[in-house]
Design a protein around this motif. Structure first.
Motif, short mmCIF file in Angstrom:
data_model
loop_
_atom_site.label_atom_id
_atom_site.label_comp_id
_atom_site.label_asym_id
_atom_site.label_seq_id
_atom_site.Cartn_x
_atom_site.Cartn_y
_atom_site.Cartn_z
N ASP A 197 0.80 -1.30 0.42
CA ASP A 197 0.33 0.05 -0.14
C ASP A 197 0.68 1.57 -0.02
OD1 ASP A 197 0.52 -0.38 2.32
OD2 ASP A 197 -1.24 -0.56 3.18
N GLY A 198 2.47 1.11 -0.31
CA GLY A 198 3.09 2.25 -0.13
C GLY A 198 3.08 3.16 -0.74
N ALA A 199 3.06 4.67 -1.70
CA ALA A 199 3.16 5.09 -2.68
C ALA A 199 4.58 5.90 -3.21
CB ALA A 199 2.57 6.88 -1.86
N ILE A 200 4.41 4.73 -4.35
CA ILE A 200 6.33 4.36 -5.21
C ILE A 200 5.91 4.76 -6.45
CG2 ILE A 200 6.38 1.91 -4.92
CD1 ILE A 200 9.37 2.17 -4.72
N ASP A 201 6.71 5.64 -7.88
CA ASP A 201 6.66 5.65 -8.46
C ASP A 201 7.11 4.50 -9.52
OD1 ASP A 201 5.40 8.04 -8.84
OD2 ASP A 201 7.24 9.10 -9.34
N ALA A 202 6.73 4.19 -10.66
CA ALA A 202 7.57 3.12 -11.33
C ALA A 202 9.26 2.72 -11.05
CB ALA A 202 6.48 3.24 -12.50
N GLU A 203 9.59 4.32 -11.81
CA GLU A 203 10.88 3.28 -11.94
C GLU A 203 12.00 3.18 -10.12
OE1 GLU A 203 12.60 3.69 -14.74
OE2 GLU A 203 11.36 4.15 -15.74
N PRO A 204 11.47 3.74 -8.87
CA PRO A 204 12.39 3.46 -8.15
C PRO A 204 11.43 1.84 -7.57
CG PRO A 204 10.61 5.89 -7.78
CD PRO A 204 10.72 5.63 -9.39
N LEU A 205 10.25 1.75 -7.97
CA LEU A 205 9.32 0.57 -8.34
C LEU A 205 10.64 -0.43 -8.63
CD1 LEU A 205 7.72 -0.50 -6.60
CD2 LEU A 205 6.13 -0.82 -7.75
N GLN A 206 10.72 -0.37 -9.42
CA GLN A 206 11.47 -1.13 -10.59
C GLN A 206 13.16 -1.31 -10.66
OE1 GLN A 206 9.92 -3.21 -13.43
NE2 GLN A 206 11.63 -4.16 -12.77
N SER A 207 13.86 -0.61 -10.20
CA SER A 207 15.00 -0.60 -9.07
C SER A 207 15.33 -1.27 -7.98
CB SER A 207 14.86 0.92 -8.72
OG SER A 207 16.86 1.26 -8.46
N ALA A 208 14.42 -1.01 -7.47
CA ALA A 208 14.13 -1.25 -5.64
C ALA A 208 13.54 -3.25 -6.10
CB ALA A 208 12.91 -0.99 -4.79
N LEU A 209 12.92 -3.93 -7.16
CA LEU A 209 12.35 -4.86 -7.16
C LEU A 209 13.89 -5.65 -7.42
CD1 LEU A 209 11.02 -7.35 -7.65
CD2 LEU A 209 9.53 -6.87 -9.34
N TYR A 210 14.57 -4.86 -9.01
CA TYR A 210 16.04 -5.35 -9.63
C TYR A 210 16.69 -6.15 -8.57
CZ TYR A 210 20.05 -5.53 -12.36
OH TYR A 210 21.20 -6.20 -12.80
N HIS A 211 16.84 -4.91 -7.60
CA HIS A 211 18.01 -5.05 -6.29
C HIS A 211 17.91 -6.20 -5.70
CE1 HIS A 211 20.95 -3.78 -3.45
NE2 HIS A 211 20.06 -4.29 -2.46
N ALA A 212 16.24 -6.27 -5.27
CA ALA A 212 16.14 -7.03 -4.15
C ALA A 212 16.57 -8.30 -4.59
CB ALA A 212 14.37 -7.08 -3.59
N VAL A 213 15.35 -8.69 -6.31
CA VAL A 213 15.87 -10.35 -6.83
C VAL A 213 16.85 -10.52 -6.98
CG1 VAL A 213 15.32 -11.00 -9.01
CG2 VAL A 213 13.55 -9.60 -7.98
N GLU A 214 18.03 -9.46 -7.58
CA GLU A 214 19.53 -9.64 -7.54
C GLU A 214 20.32 -10.48 -6.69
OE1 GLU A 214 22.70 -9.09 -10.58
OE2 GLU A 214 20.13 -10.19 -10.72
N ARG A 215 19.62 -9.78 -5.40
CA ARG A 215 20.12 -10.74 -4.36
C ARG A 215 19.75 -11.48 -3.28
NH1 ARG A 215 22.26 -5.98 -5.70
NH2 ARG A 215 24.35 -5.95 -5.08
N SER A 216 18.37 -12.28 -4.13
CA SER A 216 16.84 -12.69 -3.04
C SER A 216 16.81 -14.21 -4.21
CB SER A 216 16.16 -12.41 -2.58
OG SER A 216 15.37 -12.20 -3.78
N TYR A 217 15.80 -14.23 -4.87
CA TYR A 217 15.60 -15.50 -6.08
C TYR A 217 16.54 -15.05 -7.30
CZ TYR A 217 11.37 -13.74 -5.05
OH TYR A 217 10.28 -13.45 -3.76
N ASN A 218 17.72 -14.61 -7.14
CA ASN A 218 18.51 -15.20 -8.45
C ASN A 218 20.07 -15.69 -7.32
OD1 ASN A 218 17.45 -14.45 -10.19
ND2 ASN A 218 18.59 -12.40 -10.95
N CYS A 219 19.63 -15.74 -5.77
CA CYS A 219 20.82 -16.51 -5.18
C CYS A 219 20.23 -18.03 -4.75
CB CYS A 219 20.55 -16.24 -4.51
SG CYS A 219 22.40 -13.86 -4.52
N ILE A 220 18.98 -18.44 -5.63
CA ILE A 220 18.61 -19.69 -4.77
C ILE A 220 18.90 -20.41 -5.68
CG2 ILE A 220 16.97 -18.83 -3.29
CD1 ILE A 220 14.56 -20.12 -5.42
N THR A 221 18.93 -22.03 -5.83
CA THR A 221 18.61 -23.30 -6.73
C THR A 221 18.53 -24.21 -6.60
OG1 THR A 221 19.46 -24.05 -8.70
CG2 THR A 221 21.35 -23.95 -6.71
N VAL A 222 17.39 -25.45 -6.70
CA VAL A 222 16.77 -26.90 -6.12
C VAL A 222 17.90 -27.78 -7.33
CG1 VAL A 222 14.84 -28.04 -6.51
CG2 VAL A 222 15.07 -25.98 -5.88
N ASP A 223 17.89 -27.50 -9.11
CA ASP A 223 17.83 -28.64 -9.26
C ASP A 223 18.75 -27.42 -11.01
OD1 ASP A 223 15.75 -26.87 -11.08
OD2 ASP A 223 14.52 -28.61 -10.87
#
Length: 403
Positions: A197-223
């Motif tokens: 429910d936070g108010a954030i514009d598209a560019e900073p939201l995309q930037s925050a998501l990219y940073h988060a994904v690089e250090r979370s989902y892109n740091c996992i593997t199963v197979d």
């Protein structure tokens, strides 16, 4: 604090229903809707074979990043490698959702997960959308059902939430994700949706998501297999009323970015540790590289090694497999400067093997939580990678997945 689900976030409602895609009344379709337009961001699979919903969402976000209202998700069928019909079906899923909820055209995103190469059963999809539209609610239970409806071989739903205070306003972020096999994300996860429910514009939201994904989902593997359908979406509807975060330089951006990263790590770890047939939760710590990307590359190569993963399942401190995997990560390093620990048991010191306390090694590897630490002396960067072991059940699940 009571559980916060995706339906608990101000202005959002959710539903999980049985559309008939799975057997025995199991939930198989989810719908999440905002009562106002959302700013949206997304990351998607880098696999060259991309599912129709991935292509649809990428095109939709290119046209509309500030007016998204809904996300509809089906399980059991990936709508991947389904040709032109798959693209028409993804569009129809979005259109049916917009018609059921009286939403503007182009305001719905679509996700699908399941078997590849099979057309969507659109009659069941249409029925599920109608049922989900009627079942929408804002209770904790509504969010729980939505997270259950997107599961495939998952043994449990993945949910997480965070709350932060921005300029004296409480902002909530909540997410759900699914994944247990074909997990080796590259710019996304299997399927994930976060709303705030936070108010954030598209560019900073995309930037925050990219940073988060690089250090979370892109740091996992199963197979080691990157899915055709990997998608992580974030919707921000601004209902909390905090001052708009209009750039990455806004004073509130670092706190929002940290909360999103923390939430993504939570969901990513849940996916990695729920790998098909998993019996061990494995955290690999790589230290002493020039860059984060190099440290992560070594960690992920170790994490994808079948020899390492089967040794962990067998509680065998076969540390040479770890070093051999690190050496094929396409990252230059001097083996004479490498040190390795299983838990608190050091097995290698600056390239020299140490006597193995087999009893202590067995004790460490018998635990569900296992930590491997690989240290080099080539820089200050480090990375954490999360994975699981390979058990007999992994083979059984994937040998019979389609049938």
């Amino acid at each position: 604090m009571d559980e916060i689900t995706i339906a608990s976030v101000k202005g959002f409602r959710a539903a999980g229903v049985h559309a008939g895609l799975k057997k025995a009344d199991v939930l198989d379709m989810a719908l999440v809707v905002s009562d106002r337009p959302c700013v949206a961001a997304g990351t998607f699979t880098q696999n060259l074979v991309r599912a129709a919903p991935v292509l649809y969402d990428q095109a939709a976000l290119a046209e509309n990043r500030t007016g998204i209202r809904a996300v509809v998700i089906n399980a059991k069928n990936a709508n991947a490698v389904t040709g032109a019909q798959g693209m028409r079906d993804a569009l129809e899923m979005a259109t049916l959702t917009e018609q059921a909820l009286d939403l503007p055209h182009g305001s719905t995103l679509v996700m699908s997960t399941g078997v590849i190469g099979v057309p969507l059963p659109m009659a069941k999809i249409a029925q599920g959308i109608q049922l989900a539209a009627q079942a929408l609610g804002d209770s904790v239970a509504d969010g729980q059902r939505a997270s259950e409806a997107i599961m495939t071989t998952d043994t449990h739903p993945k949910r997480a939430a965070r709350q932060i205070v921005l300029d004296s306003v409480t902002v909530t972020l909540a997410g759900m994700a699914k994944g247990a096999g074909m997990i080796h994300p590259n710019m996304a996860t299997m399927l994930g949706l976060i709303v705030t429910d936070g108010a954030i514009d598209a560019e900073p939201l995309q930037s925050a998501l990219y940073h988060a994904v690089e250090r979370s989902y892109n740091c996992i593997t199963v197979d080691g297999d990157t899915s055709t359908n990997d998608t992580q979406l974030v919707l921000a509807n601004g209902a909390a009323g905090n001052p708009m975060i209009d750039s990455v330089d806004h004073p509130a951006y670092p706190a929002f970015c940290e909360a999103l990263h923390d939430l993504c790590v939570d969901l990513a770890r849940q996916i990695a540790f729920d790998g098909e047939g998993a019996t061990k939760h494995v955290t690999i710590q790589v230290h002493g590289l020039p860059t984060f990307e190099e440290a992560r590359a070594i960690g992920r190569t170790i994490a994808t090694s079948p020899l390492v993963k089967t040794a962990l399942y067998g509680r065998d401190a076969n540390w040479g497999r770890v070093l051999a995997a690190a050496g094929r990560a396409d990252v230059p390093f001097d083996p004479a400067r490498a040190s390795l620990w299983f838990g608190d048991l050091q097995l290698l010191r600056e390239g020299t093997p140490l006597p193995v306390d087999e009893a202590r090694a067995l004790e460490i590897l018998s635990a569900q939580e296992i930590y491997l630490t690989f240290h080099l002396d080539h820089g200050e960067a480090s990375a954490l990678v999360w994975t699981c072991d390979f058990s007999v059940d992994y083979v059984n699940v994937n040998a019979e997945y389609r049938t």
